[in-house]
Design an enzyme around this catalytic site. Structure first.
Site, PDB file in Angstrom:
ATOM      1  N   SER A 326     -39.052  25.783  -4.895  1.00  0.00           N
ATOM      2  CA  SER A 326     -40.430  25.663  -5.403  1.00  0.00           C
ATOM      3  C   SER A 326     -41.184  26.989  -5.250  1.00  0.00           C
ATOM      4  O   SER A 326     -41.910  27.417  -6.152  1.00  0.00           O
ATOM      5  CB  SER A 326     -41.183  24.584  -4.620  1.00  0.00           C
ATOM      6  N   ARG A 330     -42.634  29.794  -8.206  1.00  0.00           N
ATOM      7  CA  ARG A 330     -44.047  30.181  -8.233  1.00  0.00           C
ATOM      8  C   ARG A 330     -44.209  31.679  -7.989  1.00  0.00           C
ATOM      9  O   ARG A 330     -45.174  32.294  -8.451  1.00  0.00           O
ATOM     10  CB  ARG A 330     -44.820  29.353  -7.213  1.00  0.00           C
ATOM     11  N   GLN A 473     -45.626  18.760  -9.398  1.00  0.00           N
ATOM     12  CA  GLN A 473     -45.430  19.494 -10.661  1.00  0.00           C
ATOM     13  C   GLN A 473     -46.613  19.274 -11.587  1.00  0.00           C
ATOM     14  O   GLN A 473     -47.098  20.208 -12.230  1.00  0.00           O
ATOM     15  CB  GLN A 473     -44.122  19.063 -11.319  1.00  0.00           C
ATOM     16  N   ASP A 619     -37.175  14.974  -2.660  1.00  0.00           N
ATOM     17  CA  ASP A 619     -35.882  15.491  -3.126  1.00  0.00           C
ATOM     18  C   ASP A 619     -34.743  15.181  -2.159  1.00  0.00           C
ATOM     19  O   ASP A 619     -33.582  15.473  -2.448  1.00  0.00           O
ATOM     20  CB  ASP A 619     -35.968  17.011  -3.320  1.00  0.00           C
ATOM     21  N   LYS A 646     -35.746  11.736 -11.891  1.00  0.00           N
ATOM     22  CA  LYS A 646     -35.379  13.092 -11.448  1.00  0.00           C
ATOM     23  C   LYS A 646     -34.213  13.585 -12.323  1.00  0.00           C
ATOM     24  O   LYS A 646     -34.001  13.066 -13.409  1.00  0.00           O
ATOM     25  CB  LYS A 646     -35.017  13.064  -9.959  1.00  0.00           C
TER      26      LYS A 646
END
Ligand code: S3P
Length: 736
Positions: A326, A330, A473, A619, A646
């Site tokens: 993640s 970013r 998200q 996750d 997912k």
């Protein structure tokens, strides 16, 4: 033709391509008799001697009589002459195909000879070959795992198409279809232009006075770049004539590119030079697969990888798993929009984060690396992105697609976001709806799946969004769009989700306020480049936390793991199950808390997983289900319907695999109920979902026999070194 075998195949122009086609069909046992046609007697004699053909026939009209299939492989300049000569021997039943590198001229030649393109003509082109030529270069394996493009016309007979398709498949090739003009334009770029350049470069250098010197000292680079200048000049002469317009268009495009790099060198413009070269290197290194998919979308077959995980492994030692996915995504997105150069350490070199990186390169951002986790992003500022040359393909990555949608909704140019088979089934209305409320011009397919098409030039309005699902998200997408909206945009989440976007925006000097479940920012500001140290991904560490917890004697130290409070559900849940996890040496690195995690084996017990932990471990459930299968008693998960959308339906796919292993696992609409107990041996299917594949490798630590796991290539999306690290700590896994 008897079923599944050609009785009589004629190969016209017996060289590498035709000879290899004949030899491959023979090797596959799919042809009774091959007749070779050539103007050269010595070629025919050689063909007979090598057993490539069974009969030689200099007269083409005689040769084709009664044939099932005629393959034209002579230089394409003589196609029309050959069709004229063949005409008297053809009865409408014989199928004719060819292997030329240009298709427009075959169609034109057929029209000229027959008045229209006959329905038994199937133009084709194998994307295989070599700088070698002649029947002596025949290779029955030449077409294995290569693509063959067929370009049938609207009226081409379907049976004829299918027979030609079968012939190529019997040679080991993958067959795709395309229209004639598209083929000729694609090939002008991918094949004809590089050949033209190689011929021209060698000729140019050969004419120079010191050519002896140049050739004597020309090593790797010259050799690699010019190998194809040894190709057959007649053949390439014909191709350059036949595909003149498409080739000239590509040459012009190339001349512009050459002028750009020349100007950059002349001006000593490092930024421009590095931009060109890093984009090129990135494309060459990591995206051969993805670029191929852009061109040939659905027809591309994935590399198949199977894991065979064996019981009896150990889990001990000290490891650092790769960088957080993640945060890696970013770091590129915010670095690209910042002013100045952002330096990233610990970047995850997995396919998902690389897809984001490539998307920004496609939009003109210079990005150096990744090189051992080091990336340098040369920010272009909030309004500096350029229109990409085509759709942005983001592979398997939901994060790329959803976060990019927010940023792209505010750009001046149009974009399209596409993904692989799994991503193409995932819900995108969850981002399209709030973006549309902000005035974005955004479309998904009718069922809400990708591609996402965005029209540029929309002036975004701020939004106060009450998010219907707990999704980082969606939150991030709205906040990123909010950077471009005049006024305050805020998102209220129904449960805490990962807050990397908020933290990292602040790290780039952009004010974001958080009050309880609400995150807000005001549009119109700017981002300032920064340094980012990406911690190890707790979602990757989770496989090893469970592995150590379930393996008697295990003792493992996981270093430098990100322990952001919005991510630590896996630690909380394992501890609630009786896991022995110590969080050591807590520190803060670049705005994110980090620690070393010491895990030892402990007997686990089943629990009701608290619903407030679900978004914090979203996750990690596939591997937590493995922990539950090894625990004593029942583990019950509720409130986790998000798992069904997912990379795969993680509730169903894990339940199927666990049941195959003999575990009592009952899926429910929003979770699963698992009774702990033993696991046997089975073949399970990961459905291309990286986290499912890795979870079943962990399961083998406690299974009685091997677990064979299908479709594991996507482990590379988040954890390319997984097998190496698993092996390092003592787990047993074979890769096939
Ligand atoms: C992610 C958010 C989560 C997570 C995904 C990465 C992110 O998705 O599953 O792997 O980087 O924001 P949702 O926000 O859709 O739950």
């Amino acid at each position: 033709m008897s079923d599944q075998v050609f009785d009589r195949v004629v190969v016209v122009g017996l060289g590498l391509i035709g000879g290899s086609f004949a030899a491959a069909l023979k090797k596959a046992g799919r042809v009774q008799q091959v007749i070779g046609v050539s103007r050269s007697k010595s070629t025919l004699d050689k063909g007979l001697e090598l057993g490539v053909i069974d009969q030689a026939e200099p007269d083409i009209a005689k040769a084709v009589v009664g044939a099932d299939l005629v393959m034209l492989t002579a230089p394409i300049g003589v196609t029309q002459t050959l069709l004229e000569k063949m005409k008297p021997g053809l009865d409408g039943k014989t199928i004719v195909t060819d292997a030329g590198s240009v298709k427009g001229n075959v169609v034109a030649a057929a029209k000229a000879v027959f008045g229209e393109v006959p329905n038994w003509l199937v133009p084709g082109h194998p994307i295989a070959g070599s700088e070698k030529s002649g029947v002596t270069a025949t290779n029955p394996s030449l077409y294995e795992n290569h693509k063959v493009i067929l370009t049938p016309l609207i009226d081409t007979d379907n049976t004829a198409i299918e027979k030609v398709r079968s012939a190529w498949q019997w040679c080991g090739a993958e067959v795709i279809t395309m229209d004639v003009a598209h083929h000729d334009s694609v090939l002008a770029a991918t094949s004809h232009l590089p050949h033209l350049l190689a011929f021209s470069l060698v000729d140019t250098l050969a004419k120079e006075d010191e050519n002896q010197e140049i050739f004597r000292y020309a090593a790797g680079g010259f050799r690699d770049f010019t190998r194809i200048a040894s190709s057959d000049p007649t053949m390439w002469h014909d191709i350059f004539i036949a595909n003149k317009d498409a080739i000239l268009e590509r040459v012009e495009h190339f001349e512009n590119g050459l002028a750009d790099i020349k100007a950059a060198v002349e001006a000593g413009d490092s930024n421009a030079m590095l931009g060109i070269m890093t984009r090129a290197k990135g494309a060459r290194d990591h995206f051969t697969k993805m670029l191929a998919k852009k061109a040939y979308s659905s027809a591309m077959t994935e590399k198949q990888i199977t894991f065979i995980a064996k019981p009896g492994g150990q889990v001990s030692g000290t490891i650092r798993v790769p960088g957080d996915k993640s945060i890696s995504h970013r770091s590129i997105m915010l670095g690209a929009l910042a002013e100045g150069v952002t330096e990233v350490e610990g970047f995850l070199e997995g396919e998902d984060a690389l897809a984001t990186l490539q998307a920004f390169r496609d939009m003109g951002v210079t990005i150096e690396g990744p090189n051992k986790g080091h990336v340098k992003v040369f920010g272009v500022g909030m309004d500096g992105l350029k229109p990409p040359p085509g759709p942005l393909y983001v592979g398997n990555s939901g994060t790329s697609m959803r976060l990019l949608a927010g940023l792209l909704a505010a750009q001046r140019f149009d974009t399209e976001l596409t993904g692989d088979e799994s991503l193409s089934k995932r819900p995108m209305k969850r981002v399209a709806n709030p973006l549309a409320e902000m005035n974005a011009q955004i479309e998904t397919q009718a069922d809400g799946t990708p591609p996402i098409k965005i029209k540029g030039g929309a002036k975004l309005k701020p939004l106060q969004y009450d998010m219907p699902m707990a999704s980082a998200q969606v939150k991030s997408c709205v906040l990123l769009a909010g950077l471009y909206a005049e006024g305050e945009t805020s998102v209220v989440e129904p449960a805490p989700t990962r807050d990397h976007t908020e933290r990292m925006l602040r790290g780039f000097g952009y004010p974001v306020t958080t009050e309880g479940p609400k995150a807000s920012l005001s549009g119109g500001g700017k981002l300032t480049a920064t340094k980012i140290d990406v911690p190890a991904d707790i979602s990757s560490a989770a496989f090893f936390m469970v592995a150590a917890s379930i393996t008697p004697g295990a003792d493992l130290l996981l270093e430098h793991v990100g322990i952001n409070p919005t991510r630590i559900g896996v630690i909380n849940i394992l501890r609630a199950m009786g896991g022995n996890l110590e969080v050591l040496n807590e520190r803060e690195v670049g705005g994110e808390p980090v620690a070393d995690i010491h895990v030892k084996h402990a007997p686990l017990k089943g629990i009701n997983i608290p619903e407030d932990q679900v978004p914090l471990a979203i996750d990690e459930f596939p591997v937590l289900f493995v922990a539950a299968a090894c625990a004593e008693g029942e583990t019950r998960l509720t409130g986790a319907e998000e798992l069904r959308v997912k990379e795969s339906d993680r509730i169903q796919v894990m339940a199927d695999g666990l049941v195959a292993l003999g575990v009592d696992a009952q899926p429910t609409p929003d979770g699963i109920v698992i009774q702990g107990g033993g696991m046997g041996s089975a073949t399970v299917e990961s459905h291309g979902d990286h986290r499912i594949a890795m979870s079943f490798v962990v399961a083998a630590l406690r299974s009685e026999g091997d677990i064979t796991i299908g479709n594991c290539a996507n482990v590379a999306t988040s954890f390319p070194d997984f097998v190496d690290l698993a092996t390092k700590v003592g787990m047993n896994v074979d890769v096939q």
